[in-house]
Design a protein around this motif. Structure first.
Motif, PDB file in Angstrom:
ATOM      1  N   HIS A 105       0.848  -1.161   0.139  1.00  0.00           N
ATOM      2  CA  HIS A 105      -0.010   0.004   0.049  1.00  0.00           C
ATOM      3  C   HIS A 105       0.814   1.305   0.072  1.00  0.00           C
ATOM      4  N   HIS A 107       0.416   5.718   0.744  1.00  0.00           N
ATOM      5  CA  HIS A 107      -0.293   6.858   1.378  1.00  0.00           C
ATOM      6  C   HIS A 107      -0.310   8.281   0.497  1.00  0.00           C
ATOM      7  N   LYS A 123       0.102  11.519   4.211  1.00  0.00           N
ATOM      8  CA  LYS A 123       0.272  10.448   5.269  1.00  0.00           C
ATOM      9  C   LYS A 123       1.949  10.220   5.029  1.00  0.00           C
ATOM     10  N   ALA A 182       5.418  10.312   1.645  1.00  0.00           N
ATOM     11  CA  ALA A 182       3.897  10.036   0.912  1.00  0.00           C
ATOM     12  C   ALA A 182       4.245   9.453  -0.483  1.00  0.00           C
ATOM     13  N   GLN A 198       3.792   9.402  12.171  1.00  0.00           N
ATOM     14  CA  GLN A 198       3.034   9.722  10.754  1.00  0.00           C
ATOM     15  C   GLN A 198       2.270  11.143  11.027  1.00  0.00           C
ATOM     16  N   ASP A 202      -5.858   8.846   8.406  1.00  0.00           N
ATOM     17  CA  ASP A 202      -5.779   7.108   8.303  1.00  0.00           C
ATOM     18  C   ASP A 202      -6.098   7.070   6.702  1.00  0.00           C
ATOM     19  N   SER A 204      -5.232   5.500   3.200  1.00  0.00           N
ATOM     20  CA  SER A 204      -4.139   4.505   2.855  1.00  0.00           C
ATOM     21  C   SER A 204      -4.623   4.180   1.338  1.00  0.00           C
TER      22      SER A 204
END
Length: 329
Positions: A105, A107, A123, A182, A198, A202, A204
């Motif tokens: 994943h 961000h 993030k 990021a 971080q 939230d 992602s």
């Protein structure tokens, strides 16, 4: 309501997550382990994506930390921070214990998050490894440049093997730190226990969602992969991993990313300036001698929200801790 004058010892705060883990968190805190308790959101003013309250820290008096900070931001954060960020800690700290490999994943950046998710923050994050089984591995950044069509095809077919193989595998040990800008795709391997700093969101984009999330919508957070994949850093990182991974252990500064967060490893004798901070006690016992709030006992497993108004402080005793702080204001 807490007036932000004295450090506050925090209870565990483990919102529901989709992956297994948490035994190391329970061992650190002296609690009973939860099968799906892999994250402890410490001093959190951030909710899980799409939730109203899950993720927020409740202080021992029943007040949400978010509300306490809003009621006395100068005490909690200091005037310079309030001028730059308002009544916002601009930081989320987690204890994260991966009981299984996390999915690939990434961000979004601040700019992408503002444009597509209505968020002030993206993030960027970093990991301080505080426990690792032998051979523990993280995967971070594509090894070589990848074109957009290739990445989109992997995601459409949910080709987990191709996505994981395209990343750089990095063995990590206790004391190492990993900076994750990021956009950089990554996956934390099983058996790794980290203190994570971080930006406070939230958000992602889960490239490898099948087998982890309930549906595809949760993977792109409702904007579709055609847009969401625009946040992915597709550059190759194989020849510049030293920008991301730093070997430890060390005392003093562990992370100095002034636009995002800062962290120090503390032992007895450390002298600290006045600052909002999140303190995680990893081992031993000691005392935090504060300028304006007296002496605060420290013990393995303790986590504290330390307000700016407590003033300068020193650490005494046979103790090891990490202090996490917001970006420079």
């Amino acid at each position: 309501m807490n007036d932000g004058l004295t450090p506050v010892r925090l209870p565990a705060n483990q919102p529901p997550r989709f992956y297994r883990g948490g035994a190391a968190i329970a061992a650190l805190r002296g609690d009973e382990p939860k099968e799906f308790g892999p994250e402890d959101w410490v001093a959190s003013c951030t909710t899980l994506h799409g939730e109203r309250a899950d993720g927020l820290t409740t202080l021992p008096d029943g007040t949400l930390l978010r509300d306490a900070v809003a009621s006395a931001p100068g005490n909690w954060l200091g005037d310079a921070h309030v001028r730059a960020y308002g009544a916002d800690t601009a930081l989320l700290v987690k204890l994260l214990d991966a009981g299984q490999r996390l999915p690939v994943h990434c961000h979004p950046s601040d700019e992408f998050a503002a444009a597509h998710y209505g968020s002030r923050y993206g993030k960027t994050e970093a990991w301080i490894v505080v426990g690792a089984e032998e051979g523990s591995t993280v995967h971070i950044g594509f090894a070589e440049d990848r074109d957009a069509d290739t990445v989109a095809d992997w995601v459409a077919r949910q080709d987990s093997a191709a996505m994981l193989e395209a990343l750089n595998p990095v063995r990590v040990s206790t004391g190492d730190t990993v900076f994750v800008p990021a956009g950089v795709p990554h996956a934390i391997g099983a058996g790794i226990f980290i203190v994570e700093l971080q930006q406070p969101t939230d958000l992602s984009v889960t490239l490898e969602w099948q087998g982890f999330l309930d549906d595809e919508a949760g993977a792109h957070l409702g904007i579709g992969f055609e847009k969401a994949l625009g946040c992915v850093d597709r550059h190759g990182w194989a020849h510049r991993l030293d920008e991301l991974v730093h070997r430890g252990p060390a005392t003093g500064d562990l992370l100095d990313q002034p636009d995002f967060f800062r962290a120090e490893r503390l032992t007895g004798g450390a002298a600290l300036d006045a600052s909002f901070g999140v303190l995680v006690v990893l081992d031993g016992t000691g005392v935090l001698h504060t300028e304006k709030a007296g002496d605060i006992p420290l013990e393995k497993g303790d986590t504290f929200a330390v307000p700016h108004a407590a003033g300068e402080s020193t650490v005494d005793g046979d103790v090891a801790a990490i202090r996490c702080r917001p970006p420079v204001s």
